[in-house]
Design a protein around this motif. Structure first.
Motif, PDB file in Angstrom:
ATOM      1  N   ALA A 140       1.605   7.771  20.977  1.00 28.99           N
ATOM      2  CA  ALA A 140       0.997   8.808  20.138  1.00 28.99           C
ATOM      3  C   ALA A 140      -0.432   8.447  19.765  1.00 28.99           C
ATOM      4  N   VAL A 141      -0.668   7.190  19.431  1.00 33.78           N
ATOM      5  CA  VAL A 141      -2.024   6.739  19.095  1.00 33.78           C
ATOM      6  C   VAL A 141      -2.949   6.913  20.294  1.00 33.78           C
ATOM      7  N   GLU A 142      -2.482   6.513  21.467  1.00 36.87           N
ATOM      8  CA  GLU A 142      -3.312   6.622  22.669  1.00 36.87           C
ATOM      9  C   GLU A 142      -3.678   8.080  22.954  1.00 36.87           C
ATOM     10  N   GLU A 143      -2.699   8.974  22.903  1.00 35.96           N
ATOM     11  CA  GLU A 143      -2.946  10.374  23.220  1.00 35.96           C
ATOM     12  C   GLU A 143      -3.814  11.036  22.149  1.00 35.96           C
ATOM     13  N   HIS A 144      -3.532  10.764  20.883  1.00 37.98           N
ATOM     14  CA  HIS A 144      -4.325  11.359  19.806  1.00 37.98           C
ATOM     15  C   HIS A 144      -5.781  10.901  19.904  1.00 37.98           C
ATOM     16  N   THR A 145      -5.978   9.622  20.141  1.00 44.25           N
ATOM     17  CA  THR A 145      -7.335   9.086  20.267  1.00 44.25           C
ATOM     18  C   THR A 145      -8.058   9.743  21.438  1.00 44.25           C
ATOM     19  N   ARG A 146      -7.391   9.807  22.568  1.00 50.66           N
ATOM     20  CA  ARG A 146      -8.008  10.422  23.756  1.00 50.66           C
ATOM     21  C   ARG A 146      -8.383  11.875  23.473  1.00 50.66           C
ATOM     22  N   ALA A 147      -7.479  12.626  22.852  1.00 53.04           N
ATOM     23  CA  ALA A 147      -7.715  14.045  22.626  1.00 53.04           C
ATOM     24  C   ALA A 147      -8.858  14.284  21.646  1.00 53.04           C
ATOM     25  N   VAL A 148      -8.883  13.532  20.543  1.00 55.37           N
ATOM     26  CA  VAL A 148      -9.919  13.748  19.530  1.00 55.37           C
ATOM     27  C   VAL A 148     -11.289  13.331  20.057  1.00 55.37           C
ATOM     28  N   VAL A 149     -11.363  12.161  20.658  1.00 52.70           N
ATOM     29  CA  VAL A 149     -12.649  11.691  21.171  1.00 52.70           C
ATOM     30  C   VAL A 149     -13.147  12.617  22.272  1.00 52.70           C
ATOM     31  N   SER A 150     -12.241  13.118  23.114  1.00 51.01           N
ATOM     32  CA  SER A 150     -12.633  14.068  24.157  1.00 51.01           C
ATOM     33  C   SER A 150     -13.159  15.361  23.560  1.00 51.01           C
ATOM     34  N   ALA A 151     -12.572  15.802  22.446  1.00 51.68           N
ATOM     35  CA  ALA A 151     -13.021  17.047  21.825  1.00 51.68           C
ATOM     36  C   ALA A 151     -14.478  16.946  21.388  1.00 51.68           C
ATOM     37  N   PHE A 152     -14.869  15.808  20.872  1.00 51.75           N
ATOM     38  CA  PHE A 152     -16.273  15.627  20.481  1.00 51.75           C
ATOM     39  C   PHE A 152     -17.167  15.621  21.716  1.00 51.75           C
ATOM     40  N   ALA A 153     -16.759  14.911  22.749  1.00 51.81           N
ATOM     41  CA  ALA A 153     -17.575  14.853  23.967  1.00 51.81           C
ATOM     42  C   ALA A 153     -17.657  16.211  24.646  1.00 51.81           C
ATOM     43  N   ASP A 154     -16.543  16.930  24.679  1.00 54.21           N
ATOM     44  CA  ASP A 154     -16.501  18.193  25.408  1.00 54.21           C
ATOM     45  C   ASP A 154     -17.381  19.264  24.773  1.00 54.21           C
ATOM     46  N   GLN A 155     -17.660  19.155  23.473  1.00 55.46           N
ATOM     47  CA  GLN A 155     -18.565  20.133  22.858  1.00 55.46           C
ATOM     48  C   GLN A 155     -20.016  19.644  22.855  1.00 55.46           C
ATOM     49  N   GLY A 156     -20.241  18.511  23.526  1.00 53.00           N
ATOM     50  CA  GLY A 156     -21.604  18.006  23.651  1.00 53.00           C
ATOM     51  C   GLY A 156     -22.075  17.150  22.508  1.00 53.00           C
ATOM     52  N   THR A 157     -21.135  16.643  21.680  1.00 56.95           N
ATOM     53  CA  THR A 157     -21.494  15.770  20.559  1.00 56.95           C
ATOM     54  C   THR A 157     -20.659  14.490  20.621  1.00 56.95           C
ATOM     55  N   PRO A 158     -20.777  13.704  21.679  1.00 54.17           N
ATOM     56  CA  PRO A 158     -19.930  12.514  21.804  1.00 54.17           C
ATOM     57  C   PRO A 158     -20.189  11.521  20.679  1.00 54.17           C
ATOM     58  N   ALA A 159     -19.121  10.892  20.230  1.00 55.21           N
ATOM     59  CA  ALA A 159     -19.254   9.871  19.188  1.00 55.21           C
ATOM     60  C   ALA A 159     -19.857   8.608  19.778  1.00 55.21           C
ATOM     61  N   ASP A 160     -20.719   7.964  19.003  1.00 60.12           N
ATOM     62  CA  ASP A 160     -21.289   6.688  19.426  1.00 60.12           C
ATOM     63  C   ASP A 160     -20.365   5.524  19.097  1.00 60.12           C
ATOM     64  N   VAL A 161     -19.686   5.612  17.961  1.00 57.25           N
ATOM     65  CA  VAL A 161     -18.773   4.567  17.503  1.00 57.25           C
ATOM     66  C   VAL A 161     -17.503   5.249  17.024  1.00 57.25           C
ATOM     67  N   VAL A 162     -16.341   4.702  17.404  1.00 58.73           N
ATOM     68  CA  VAL A 162     -15.057   5.237  16.963  1.00 58.73           C
ATOM     69  C   VAL A 162     -14.244   4.118  16.345  1.00 58.73           C
ATOM     70  N   SER A 163     -13.810   4.337  15.113  1.00 57.88           N
ATOM     71  CA  SER A 163     -12.987   3.353  14.413  1.00 57.88           C
ATOM     72  C   SER A 163     -11.520   3.620  14.682  1.00 57.88           C
ATOM     73  N   ILE A 164     -10.834   2.599  15.172  1.00 60.36           N
ATOM     74  CA  ILE A 164      -9.398   2.678  15.407  1.00 60.36           C
ATOM     75  C   ILE A 164      -8.707   2.345  14.089  1.00 60.36           C
ATOM     76  N   GLY A 165      -8.504   3.371  13.287  1.00 54.26           N
ATOM     77  CA  GLY A 165      -7.928   3.176  11.963  1.00 54.26           C
ATOM     78  C   GLY A 165      -8.996   3.033  10.899  1.00 54.26           C
ATOM     79  N   ASN A 166      -8.555   3.057   9.656  1.00 55.70           N
ATOM     80  CA  ASN A 166      -9.442   2.994   8.499  1.00 55.70           C
ATOM     81  C   ASN A 166      -8.925   1.952   7.522  1.00 55.70           C
ATOM     82  N   GLU A 167      -9.746   0.951   7.248  1.00 55.60           N
ATOM     83  CA  GLU A 167      -9.390  -0.129   6.306  1.00 55.60           C
ATOM     84  C   GLU A 167      -8.007  -0.698   6.626  1.00 55.60           C
ATOM     85  N   VAL A 168      -7.931  -1.346   7.775  1.00 56.14           N
ATOM     86  CA  VAL A 168      -6.643  -1.804   8.313  1.00 56.14           C
ATOM     87  C   VAL A 168      -6.370  -3.269   7.975  1.00 56.14           C
ATOM     88  N   ASP A 169      -6.796  -3.715   6.805  1.00 50.82           N
ATOM     89  CA  ASP A 169      -6.581  -5.098   6.386  1.00 50.82           C
ATOM     90  C   ASP A 169      -5.114  -5.523   6.482  1.00 50.82           C
TER      91      ASP A 169
END
Length: 377
Positions: A140-169
């Protein structure tokens, strides 16, 4: 030098087990403070509530104000299936990415693998993923990550940095991905799944980031990096949250960034930070910072507009001093988030004195901290 629209030189996100490269990204040429910006995820809600921002006597949307003061990026959060009207839905993030690109700003994307806030105290799996085992969550993590990051790229606004999770201490997607019991294998498996999702996404490969909350604890941050490396995982960038009222002095931050960079050999981004410009509460719910003695350097950097300016200038100095230019930069936490929007229904906003705009929406002097470093001009 003209403000950079896009970070340009790739570092590799390396899965050390088998030395297989599973992702790469854009993190820029060597040198401190190459990335400067702010999280603006509440923007559409603020605007819908009637908030109007001003800078230099003229009204302007927040991304234009940030760009005018030298920012390079905005930070945006995406939740999996948030409640209607919240700030973490994909459509909102995509709309804000388009606005950011229109004024020359790049995107730092944070994936909360949850339907709501995920942080060092909360890592609740999305409702749709409830009951999944370790293999199912990784898929699920792999597919969700692929889909969301692709959505940004596909509209012409690719992310420069992507955080895998938030505050994962303490890991993510608890209990499967928790590290509190000393077993890091589940967490590492989930991070690797996120890295695979980045590698599979359309568009230019973004830099990967793992984000910790404890920006003032050098020993713990370095130990975390060492432990994750032992599991065979190394991101392109380490992210830190640093708030002086929770994490100590700016000297503590400097030691933490230096230790984390040395432990991992990678750049470090202060991905969340803020300092108060007042102690007054705007909405009657109380604020996270209510007294000067909550600030470790409160006498030196008081909670006033002038003290806020001085604090951000010292932040720049501390990060610039990190060896080998490994301090990638900093991002201010929601500088336009005023009292018009609640963190959650009935919760108010306990951060309304940490903004870079006053109660009338006028830009504060500390916006100048977003300017390029002197050697880049």
């Amino acid at each position: 030098m003209r403000r950079s629209r896009r970070l340009a030189v790739p570092l590799l996100a390396v899965l050390l087990v088998g030395a297989a490269v599973i992702g790469s990204g854009v993190v820029g040429t060597p040198g401190a403070l190459r990335l400067r910006g702010a999280d603006v995820s509440f923007t559409l809600q603020e605007e819908a509530a009637g908030t109007v921002l001003r800078d230099g006597g003229r009204t302007a949307p927040i991304e234009s104000v940030l760009a005018a003061h030298g920012a390079t990026h905005v930070r945006l959060r995406v939740w999996v299936d948030p409640a209607a009207g919240s700030s973490g839905d994909l459509a909102t993030a995509l709309a804000l990415a388009r606005r950011a690109q229109a004024v020359g700003l790049g995107v730092v994307l944070t994936l909360h693998y949850s339907d709501t806030w995920a942080d060092n105290e909360n890592q609740t799996p999305p409702a749709a993923w409830a009951g999944l085992d370790a293999a199912g969550l990784a898929a699920a993590v792999e597919e969700h990550t692929r889909a969301v990051v692709s959505a940004f790229a596909d509209q012409g606004t690719p992310a420069d940095v992507v955080s895998i999770g938030n505050e994962v201490d303490h890991g993510m997607l608890w209990p499967v991905g928790s590290v509190s019991g000393g077993d890091w294998s589940g967490f590492a498996r989930l991070v690797r799944a996120g890295l695979r999702g980045l590698a599979e996404a359309s568009g230019p490969p973004p830099s990967s980031m793992v984000h910790l909350a404890g920006g003032g604890d050098a020993v713990r941050a370095a130990a975390f990096a060492d432990r994750l490396r032992d599991e065979g995982v190394l991101p392109d960038v380490w992210g830190l949250s640093y708030y002086p009222f929770w994490h100590g002095s700016l000297d503590d931050l400097g030691r933490t960034v230096s230790a984390l960079a040395a432990a991992s050999g990678t750049d470090v981004l202060v991905v969340e930070t803020a300092h108060p410009w007042t102690l007054q509460d705007a909405d009657g719910t109380g604020n996270i910072v209510a007294t000067r003695d909550q600030l470790p350097d409160g006498d030196r950097f008081p909670p006033t507009p002038e003290g806020q300016v001085a604090w951000y200038e010292e932040l720049r100095r501390v990060l610039t001093a990190v060896p080998d230019g490994r301090a990638l930069g900093f991002m201010v936490w929601e500088p336009g988030w005023g009292s018009a929007v609640e963190a959650a229904p009935g919760a108010g906003n306990q951060h309304d004195n940490l903004t870079l705009f006053d109660r009338d929406g006028r830009g504060l002097p500390a916006l100048a901290a977003l300017r390029p470093p002197a050697d880049a001009v």
